[in-house]
Design a protein around this motif. Structure first.
Motif, short mmCIF file in Angstrom:
data_model
loop_
_atom_site.label_atom_id
_atom_site.label_comp_id
_atom_site.label_asym_id
_atom_site.label_seq_id
_atom_site.Cartn_x
_atom_site.Cartn_y
_atom_site.Cartn_z
N THR A 28 60.69 63.86 33.18
CA THR A 28 59.66 64.75 32.54
C THR A 28 59.40 66.11 32.45
OG1 THR A 28 57.64 64.56 30.94
CG2 THR A 28 57.39 64.01 33.16
N TYR A 29 58.86 67.32 32.34
CA TYR A 29 58.69 68.42 32.78
C TYR A 29 57.40 68.70 33.70
CZ TYR A 29 61.57 70.00 28.94
OH TYR A 29 63.52 69.63 28.01
N THR A 30 57.23 69.87 34.30
CA THR A 30 55.80 69.97 34.52
C THR A 30 54.55 70.82 34.14
OG1 THR A 30 56.56 72.62 35.30
CG2 THR A 30 57.32 70.08 37.00
N PRO A 31 53.90 70.16 34.69
CA PRO A 31 52.29 71.18 33.75
C PRO A 31 52.52 73.07 34.04
CG PRO A 31 51.55 69.17 35.40
CD PRO A 31 52.98 69.67 35.47
N SER A 32 53.61 73.14 34.86
CA SER A 32 53.83 74.74 34.37
C SER A 32 54.84 74.72 34.12
CB SER A 32 54.24 75.18 36.01
OG SER A 32 55.38 74.98 36.52
N ASP A 33 55.90 73.71 33.55
CA ASP A 33 56.61 74.16 32.81
C ASP A 33 55.90 74.10 31.12
OD1 ASP A 33 58.93 73.85 34.04
OD2 ASP A 33 58.85 72.26 33.90
N TYR A 34 54.84 73.18 30.63
CA TYR A 34 54.64 73.31 29.59
C TYR A 34 53.56 74.95 29.25
CZ TYR A 34 50.37 72.48 26.08
OH TYR A 34 49.70 72.76 25.19
N ILE A 35 52.76 75.57 30.09
CA ILE A 35 52.07 76.43 30.61
C ILE A 35 52.92 77.61 29.98
CG2 ILE A 35 50.80 78.03 32.11
CD1 ILE A 35 49.48 75.52 33.65
N LYS A 36 54.14 77.70 31.15
CA LYS A 36 54.95 78.69 30.38
C LYS A 36 56.02 78.82 28.65
CE LYS A 36 56.43 79.36 35.37
NZ LYS A 36 57.56 78.99 35.94
N ASN A 37 55.86 78.13 28.32
CA ASN A 37 56.28 76.99 27.48
C ASN A 37 55.32 75.55 26.13
OD1 ASN A 37 57.80 76.65 24.80
ND2 ASN A 37 60.18 76.18 26.42
#
Length: 228
Positions: free
Chosen positions: A194-203
């Protein structure tokens, strides 16, 4: 007469004593035995260093790649023996595995979405130094350290956070859409992506995809029947 009698008796006593010391009463010789008093002081056994403690001590002084130049302190992972899930990030975000903002999101993912209890998760990184971005050379240098962590912790499953972690560990060059919502195996351990938390923060638009990943993973790891 009395003096000679006393003298003879005294000499007989000395002879008897000598026979008792050097032999039995029948005059048979008994070899003399010497005794040495051994040091009876109790020695405190040396404390055996835990395998992961030895590993992290070694990694904290590693100069195998330029990543160590950015390291002010060693980022110690969250270790649990035989966790239900071991999360693996690509690299530490500075001196901690996650920034405060990323950590808040991460806790929501495993606690609220995967329904994991406090002692059921562990967290480490593929690259051990806070390099700031993924570096394949650094990952190659840290690879054996991660293998040791996996062997010692013995997780039931692993969740690879982010494309860099997943593509490196799975040896696949396809995109995230082809890696998510699938079950892989690494060293006989089930693996999910799955994605990283920072991926979600950026997108933030990734929220729905991440939620779908969590629903899929918790079915796979057997926590779907737990109440939130």
């Amino acid at each position: 007469m009395g003096d000679r009698f006393t003298e003879g008796l005294f000499m007989d006593l000395i002879d008897d004593a000598a026979r008792l010391i050097t032999g039995d009463v029948l005059g048979d010789d008994i070899p003399l035995v010497s005794y040495t008093l051994k040091d009876r002081e109790k020695k405190i056994p040396e404390r055996k260093e835990a395998p992961l403690d030895a590993l992290y001590r070694e990694v904290s002084s590693c100069h195998a790649c330029p990543g160590y130049e950015r390291r002010s302190v060693f980022t110690r992972p969250v270790v649990k023996m035989k966790p239900r899930v071991l999360f693996i990030t690509p690299f530490p975000e500075n001196e901690v595995v996650f920034s405060p903002e990323s950590l808040k999101i991460f806790r929501a993912w495993w606690k609220l979405s995967l329904l994991l209890d406090e002692g059921e998760w562990a967290l480490t990184s593929l690259i051990k130094c806070p390099v700031g971005q993924f570096d394949r050379n650094a990952a190659d240098k840290c690879r054996m350290a991660l293998r040791t962590e996996m062997a010692e912790m013995q997780p039931d499953a692993m969740i690879l956070l982010g494309y860099d972690t997943a593509s490196y560990m799975l040896g696949k060059g396809c995109g995230m859409e082809e890696l998510r919502m699938k079950r892989f195996v690494v060293n006989h351990i089930p693996v999910f992506v799955t994605y990283t938390p920072s991926d979600y923060i950026k997108n933030p638009s990734l929220k729905k995809a991440i939620w779908n990943d969590m629903l899929f993973i918790r079915k796979q790891i057997g926590t779907e029947d737990r109440s939130s």
